[in-house]
Design an enzyme around this catalytic site. Structure first.
Site, mmCIF file in Angstrom:
data_model
loop_
_atom_site.group_PDB
_atom_site.id
_atom_site.type_symbol
_atom_site.label_atom_id
_atom_site.label_comp_id
_atom_site.label_asym_id
_atom_site.label_seq_id
_atom_site.Cartn_x
_atom_site.Cartn_y
_atom_site.Cartn_z
ATOM 1 N N ARG A 54 -3.934 61.435 102.037
ATOM 2 C CA ARG A 54 -5.310 61.774 102.362
ATOM 3 C C ARG A 54 -6.310 60.697 101.953
ATOM 4 O O ARG A 54 -7.182 60.320 102.734
ATOM 5 C CB ARG A 54 -5.707 63.110 101.702
ATOM 6 C CG ARG A 54 -5.338 64.327 102.499
ATOM 7 C CD ARG A 54 -4.983 65.468 101.583
ATOM 8 N NE ARG A 54 -3.891 65.106 100.700
ATOM 9 C CZ ARG A 54 -2.606 65.159 101.062
ATOM 10 N NH1 ARG A 54 -2.286 65.574 102.251
ATOM 11 N NH2 ARG A 54 -1.657 64.802 100.226
ATOM 12 N N ARG A 104 -6.026 52.291 94.285
ATOM 13 C CA ARG A 104 -5.328 53.301 93.481
ATOM 14 C C ARG A 104 -4.282 52.583 92.649
ATOM 15 O O ARG A 104 -3.552 51.726 93.149
ATOM 16 C CB ARG A 104 -4.665 54.358 94.352
ATOM 17 C CG ARG A 104 -3.753 55.313 93.553
ATOM 18 C CD ARG A 104 -3.277 56.481 94.376
ATOM 19 N NE ARG A 104 -4.392 57.368 94.673
ATOM 20 C CZ ARG A 104 -4.252 58.529 95.336
ATOM 21 N NH1 ARG A 104 -3.054 58.901 95.776
ATOM 22 N NH2 ARG A 104 -5.298 59.290 95.566
#
Length: 306
Positions: A54, A104
């Site tokens: 996502r 990330r």
């Protein structure tokens, strides 16, 4: 104004700045052509040292819908990190090619380090068990859209509260809103870290810690379910013992308010039964789409398109 600024943790933006982002996201939701092509010719570097569905796809969709383009990698093995390149050097390189960086990384504090070496804004897409500020923007926008406001509500967090960066970020962000009560539901092994609790105490937020989900259901305006994160465990036996400790099914959801909202940052494993997906209170797929809208608002604002 957030133009040119990095987003490492939720507190990097004021409440008024976040409200402006939410208002912009709502305009985009109502008219998906709004701001179309506003980032034409701009590039976003997506550096994902951990798996993502996502967050990565919503950022890429957001950038493309705004007319920009993306470059980057979806796992560290396809980058020079696999050869031993330092994070600082990777960030310097990406910043020389792109107008902003979304990253990330499994290590806590990696996003802060990246922001110090980058010449362009850095957006934290998750740093270990620490923060996930754009998920927090997503969560807050979802609550605002479905409940009408982000105040005078009771929010229950259930599952992995020890390692859950989405929980940590959202709890910190909610502590800045008035009349918020939080209920933290977890086994003893996965309780909320002390540093988050100390923030809530300092902010004079009312909160409780419990182990039972059913006993809390009728109190909650928002139930924030989380999965037990296998990747954060050092002991496989501990993961297996705890992974299915909370499962939200139709019987348990029947105890909740008719106006309640069930959220989940996803992915889910077994903690939410598919039998409740069609219940009007199940908002986790709506939540995922709101994530794209708020990331569109964020990118347009940080890159000075509005």
């Amino acid at each position: 104004m957030i133009e040119g600024r990095s987003l490492v943790e939720p507190e990097d933006f004021s409440l008024s700045e976040m409200e402006s982002l939410f208002s912009l996201a709502e305009k985009i939701e109502k008219d998906e052509k709004y701001l179309r092509e506003c980032l034409k010719g701009r590039l976003l570097a997506t550096l994902f040292f951990e798996p993502s569905t996502r967050t990565r796809l919503s950022f890429e969709a957001a950038m493309l819908r705004l007319g920009g383009n993306c470059l980057g990698f979806a796992e560290p093995g396809s980058s020079s990190a696999s050869k031993g390149e330092s994070l600082a050097d990777t960030i310097r390189m990406a910043a020389s090619y792109a107008d902003a960086i979304v990253m990330r990384n499994p290590k806590e504090g990696a996003a802060l380090l990246a922001s110090r070496y980058s010449s362009v804004p850095v957006i934290n897409a998750g740093d270990g068990g620490h923060h996930h500020p754009t998920q927090t923007l997503t969560d807050l926008l979802t609550i605002r859209r479905l409940l009408g406001n982000i105040e005078n509500i009771t929010v229950g967090f259930c599952g992995d509260l020890k390692f859950g960066r989405t929980v940590h970020s959202l709890a910190k962000a909610l502590s800045r809103y008035p009349k918020i009560k939080m209920i933290f539901i977890s086994p003893a092994e996965l309780v909320l870290p002390e540093y988050i609790k100390s923030i809530l105490v300092k902010q004079k937020v009312q909160f409780e810690e419990r182990e039972g989900l059913e006993e809390s259901m009728n109190e909650l305006d928002v139930l924030y379910m989380t999965r037990v994160q296998r990747e954060r465990f050092f002991n496989e036996d501990d993961y297996i013992r705890l992974k299915d400790i909370y499962v939200l099914n139709g019987e348990k959801l029947s105890l909740a308010k008719k106006s309640a909202v069930v959220l989940h940052p996803l992915p889910r494993v077994n903690e939410i039964s598919v039998e409740i997906d069609d219940d009007p209170r199940a908002a986790y797929f709506k939540q995922a789409k709101y994530g794209m809208y708020v990331r569109m608002a964020l990118l347009a604002s940080i890159l000075g398109a509005i």
